[in-house]
Design a protein around this motif. Structure first.
Motif, PDB file in Angstrom:
ATOM      1  N   ARG A 240       0.826  -1.218   0.000  1.00  0.00           N
ATOM      2  CA  ARG A 240       0.000   0.000   0.000  1.00  0.00           C
ATOM      3  C   ARG A 240       0.857   1.263   0.000  1.00  0.00           C
ATOM      4  NH1 ARG A 240      -5.129  -1.509   4.036  1.00  0.00           N
ATOM      5  NH2 ARG A 240      -6.011  -3.116   2.656  1.00  0.00           N
ATOM      6  N   LEU A 241       2.039   1.170   0.600  1.00  0.00           N
ATOM      7  CA  LEU A 241       2.951   2.323   0.598  1.00  0.00           C
ATOM      8  C   LEU A 241       3.731   2.433  -0.705  1.00  0.00           C
ATOM      9  CD1 LEU A 241       4.522   2.111   4.182  1.00  0.00           C
ATOM     10  CD2 LEU A 241       2.787   3.741   3.383  1.00  0.00           C
ATOM     11  N   GLY A 242       3.816   1.328  -1.455  1.00  0.00           N
ATOM     12  CA  GLY A 242       4.652   1.309  -2.650  1.00  0.00           C
ATOM     13  C   GLY A 242       6.128   1.350  -2.308  1.00  0.00           C
ATOM     14  N   MET A 243       6.494   0.681  -1.206  1.00  0.00           N
ATOM     15  CA  MET A 243       7.871   0.704  -0.706  1.00  0.00           C
ATOM     16  C   MET A 243       8.477  -0.696  -0.727  1.00  0.00           C
ATOM     17  SD  MET A 243       8.765   3.790   0.625  1.00  0.00           S
ATOM     18  CE  MET A 243       7.898   5.332   0.940  1.00  0.00           C
ATOM     19  N   ARG A 244       9.791  -0.732  -0.885  1.00  0.00           N
ATOM     20  CA  ARG A 244      10.528  -1.974  -0.704  1.00  0.00           C
ATOM     21  C   ARG A 244      10.827  -2.154   0.780  1.00  0.00           C
ATOM     22  NH1 ARG A 244      13.224  -4.129  -4.915  1.00  0.00           N
ATOM     23  NH2 ARG A 244      15.016  -4.642  -3.593  1.00  0.00           N
ATOM     24  N   PRO A 245      10.981  -3.400   1.246  1.00  0.00           N
ATOM     25  CA  PRO A 245      11.295  -3.603   2.668  1.00  0.00           C
ATOM     26  C   PRO A 245      12.513  -2.813   3.125  1.00  0.00           C
ATOM     27  CG  PRO A 245      10.787  -5.709   1.624  1.00  0.00           C
ATOM     28  CD  PRO A 245      10.847  -4.679   0.528  1.00  0.00           C
ATOM     29  N   GLU A 246      13.547  -2.758   2.284  1.00  0.00           N
ATOM     30  CA  GLU A 246      14.805  -2.083   2.646  1.00  0.00           C
ATOM     31  C   GLU A 246      14.636  -0.568   2.811  1.00  0.00           C
ATOM     32  OE1 GLU A 246      14.337  -4.040   0.014  1.00  0.00           O
ATOM     33  OE2 GLU A 246      15.398  -5.884   0.581  1.00  0.00           O
ATOM     34  N   GLU A 247      13.500  -0.051   2.381  1.00  0.00           N
ATOM     35  CA  GLU A 247      13.243   1.387   2.490  1.00  0.00           C
ATOM     36  C   GLU A 247      12.440   1.745   3.733  1.00  0.00           C
ATOM     37  OE1 GLU A 247      12.771   3.081  -1.951  1.00  0.00           O
ATOM     38  OE2 GLU A 247      11.333   1.492  -1.466  1.00  0.00           O
ATOM     39  N   THR A 248      12.194   0.758   4.589  1.00  0.00           N
ATOM     40  CA  THR A 248      11.317   0.989   5.734  1.00  0.00           C
ATOM     41  C   THR A 248      11.970   0.560   7.041  1.00  0.00           C
ATOM     42  OG1 THR A 248      10.280  -1.182   5.540  1.00  0.00           O
ATOM     43  CG2 THR A 248       9.262   0.613   4.314  1.00  0.00           C
ATOM     44  N   VAL A 249      11.566   1.235   8.110  1.00  0.00           N
ATOM     45  CA  VAL A 249      11.935   0.817   9.469  1.00  0.00           C
ATOM     46  C   VAL A 249      10.644   0.653  10.256  1.00  0.00           C
ATOM     47  CG1 VAL A 249      12.314   3.214  10.227  1.00  0.00           C
ATOM     48  CG2 VAL A 249      13.262   1.320  11.559  1.00  0.00           C
ATOM     49  N   PHE A 250      10.585  -0.408  11.047  1.00  0.00           N
ATOM     50  CA  PHE A 250       9.401  -0.752  11.819  1.00  0.00           C
ATOM     51  C   PHE A 250       9.748  -0.726  13.302  1.00  0.00           C
ATOM     52  CE2 PHE A 250       6.862  -4.289  13.769  1.00  0.00           C
ATOM     53  CZ  PHE A 250       5.639  -3.635  13.737  1.00  0.00           C
ATOM     54  N   VAL A 251       8.861  -0.142  14.113  1.00  0.00           N
ATOM     55  CA  VAL A 251       9.070  -0.032  15.559  1.00  0.00           C
ATOM     56  C   VAL A 251       7.936  -0.739  16.283  1.00  0.00           C
ATOM     57  CG1 VAL A 251       9.406   1.530  17.516  1.00  0.00           C
ATOM     58  CG2 VAL A 251      10.173   2.212  15.218  1.00  0.00           C
TER      59      VAL A 251
ATOM     60  N   LEU B 255      11.760 -10.035   6.544  1.00  0.00           N
ATOM     61  CA  LEU B 255      11.333  -9.564   5.222  1.00  0.00           C
ATOM     62  C   LEU B 255      12.315  -8.575   4.609  1.00  0.00           C
ATOM     63  CD1 LEU B 255       7.517  -8.961   5.784  1.00  0.00           C
ATOM     64  CD2 LEU B 255       8.556 -10.759   4.416  1.00  0.00           C
ATOM     65  N   GLY B 256      13.300  -8.145   5.402  1.00  0.00           N
ATOM     66  CA  GLY B 256      14.275  -7.181   4.907  1.00  0.00           C
ATOM     67  C   GLY B 256      14.078  -5.768   5.410  1.00  0.00           C
ATOM     68  N   MET B 257      13.093  -5.566   6.290  1.00  0.00           N
ATOM     69  CA  MET B 257      12.881  -4.252   6.894  1.00  0.00           C
ATOM     70  C   MET B 257      13.879  -4.055   8.035  1.00  0.00           C
ATOM     71  SD  MET B 257       8.707  -4.571   7.175  1.00  0.00           S
ATOM     72  CE  MET B 257       8.337  -2.889   7.696  1.00  0.00           C
ATOM     73  N   ALA B 258      14.258  -2.819   8.293  1.00  0.00           N
ATOM     74  CA  ALA B 258      14.950  -2.507   9.545  1.00  0.00           C
ATOM     75  C   ALA B 258      13.901  -2.519  10.652  1.00  0.00           C
ATOM     76  CB  ALA B 258      15.619  -1.146   9.464  1.00  0.00           C
ATOM     77  N   ALA B 259      14.326  -2.797  11.877  1.00  0.00           N
ATOM     78  CA  ALA B 259      13.362  -2.831  12.975  1.00  0.00           C
ATOM     79  C   ALA B 259      14.008  -2.348  14.258  1.00  0.00           C
ATOM     80  CB  ALA B 259      12.796  -4.229  13.165  1.00  0.00           C
ATOM     81  N   VAL B 260      13.211  -1.645  15.051  1.00  0.00           N
ATOM     82  CA  VAL B 260      13.628  -1.167  16.374  1.00  0.00           C
ATOM     83  C   VAL B 260      12.681  -1.774  17.399  1.00  0.00           C
ATOM     84  CG1 VAL B 260      13.783   0.855  17.877  1.00  0.00           C
ATOM     85  CG2 VAL B 260      14.576   1.000  15.499  1.00  0.00           C
ATOM     86  N   HIS B 261      13.264  -2.496  18.353  1.00  0.00           N
ATOM     87  CA  HIS B 261      12.473  -3.049  19.454  1.00  0.00           C
ATOM     88  C   HIS B 261      12.296  -1.949  20.502  1.00  0.00           C
ATOM     89  CE1 HIS B 261      12.185  -5.987  23.072  1.00  0.00           C
ATOM     90  NE2 HIS B 261      11.001  -5.535  22.721  1.00  0.00           N
ATOM     91  N   PHE B 262      11.090  -1.416  20.604  1.00  0.00           N
ATOM     92  CA  PHE B 262      10.804  -0.311  21.527  1.00  0.00           C
ATOM     93  C   PHE B 262      10.868  -0.802  22.961  1.00  0.00           C
ATOM     94  CE2 PHE B 262       8.164   2.270  24.216  1.00  0.00           C
ATOM     95  CZ  PHE B 262       8.335   3.568  23.762  1.00  0.00           C
ATOM     96  N   GLN B 263      11.741  -0.159  23.747  1.00  0.00           N
ATOM     97  CA  GLN B 263      11.806  -0.413  25.181  1.00  0.00           C
ATOM     98  C   GLN B 263      11.490   0.851  25.975  1.00  0.00           C
ATOM     99  OE1 GLN B 263      15.321  -3.151  26.004  1.00  0.00           O
ATOM    100  NE2 GLN B 263      15.574  -2.727  23.815  1.00  0.00           N
ATOM    101  N   ASP B 264      11.914   1.978  25.466  1.00  0.00           N
ATOM    102  CA  ASP B 264      11.482   3.268  25.990  1.00  0.00           C
ATOM    103  C   ASP B 264      11.653   4.292  24.872  1.00  0.00           C
ATOM    104  OD1 ASP B 264      14.119   4.751  26.280  1.00  0.00           O
ATOM    105  OD2 ASP B 264      14.509   3.078  27.643  1.00  0.00           O
ATOM    106  N   THR B 265      11.079   5.455  25.066  1.00  0.00           N
ATOM    107  CA  THR B 265      11.022   6.437  23.980  1.00  0.00           C
ATOM    108  C   THR B 265      12.403   6.947  23.598  1.00  0.00           C
ATOM    109  OG1 THR B 265       8.793   7.083  24.657  1.00  0.00           O
ATOM    110  CG2 THR B 265      10.014   8.640  23.280  1.00  0.00           C
TER     111      THR B 265
END
Length: 198
Positions: free
Chosen positions: A152-163, A176-186
């Protein structure tokens, strides 16, 4: 490939949602464990297979309690569900959007959540896309919900970061190839996002 989109979870990330003891309190009153058929009802609500009214009807039937008592439980549940607004992270996210980043949400949600969260926090004004599990019939960490968001965004996984505050959901995004941040605090999440966006 530079990151172009920042995708956030809601509960535990954009909404700070400590356990207020709601389930334990009401389990004591209702006198049954939540596994007694209720788990299936609530999972159906997360996937949008039932309406909120059907959740109420089915739960009242399983519990054998007056509808008003289950409504009282749900009223308290929604308070815990909505938590408090993480303004610091939301303001950071809003500023990145103003700089040209695309923003999106992927949330394991519940029927009725969009209306309540919109009234409380106006997420639609902060983001380009909201993917609610109860609207698309998919739950994290199913890869399909991330793929739907990317499509829906028209993005490749490598172009995104997920939190997300739940590491298995982050692991699924990374697979899937996305960057990801494991939220522990702000503060930690913002530091890690800054490092990825530089």
């Amino acid at each position: 490939m530079p990151i172009r989109a920042i995708v956030l979870d809601i509960g535990g990330v954009l909404e700070l949602t400590p356990d207020l003891g709601t389930a334990a309190k009401w389990e004591a009153e209702f006198g049954v464990g939540w596994g007694t058929g209720l788990g299936e009802v609530f999972r159906a609500g997360e996937l949008g297979h039932v309406t909120l009214e059907q959740v109420h009807e089915q739960a009242v039937g399983i519990l054998g309690v007056p509808a008003a008592r289950f409504q009282a439980y749900m009223d308290e549940m929604w308070v815990e569900y909505l938590g408090t607004y993480n303004r610091e992270l939301a303001d950071y996210w809003k500023a990145r959007r103003a700089e040209g980043y695309t923003t999106a949400i992927i949330s394991n949600s519940f029927v009725g959540a969009r209306e309540r969260e919109e009234e409380a926090y106006r997420f639609s004004e902060l983001t380009d896309l909201i993917v609610y599990s109860h609207e698309v019939g998919l739950l994290k960490p199913d890869p399909a919900i991330y793929e739907l968001c990317l499509d829906r965004l028209g993005m490749r996984p490598e172009e995104t970061v997920f939190v997300d505050d739940y590491e298995p959901n982050c692991a699924a995004a990374r697979a899937l190839g996305m960057a990801a941040v494991h939220f522990q605090d702000t503060a930690q999440a913002i530091r890690e996002l800054d490092a990825l966006l530089q």
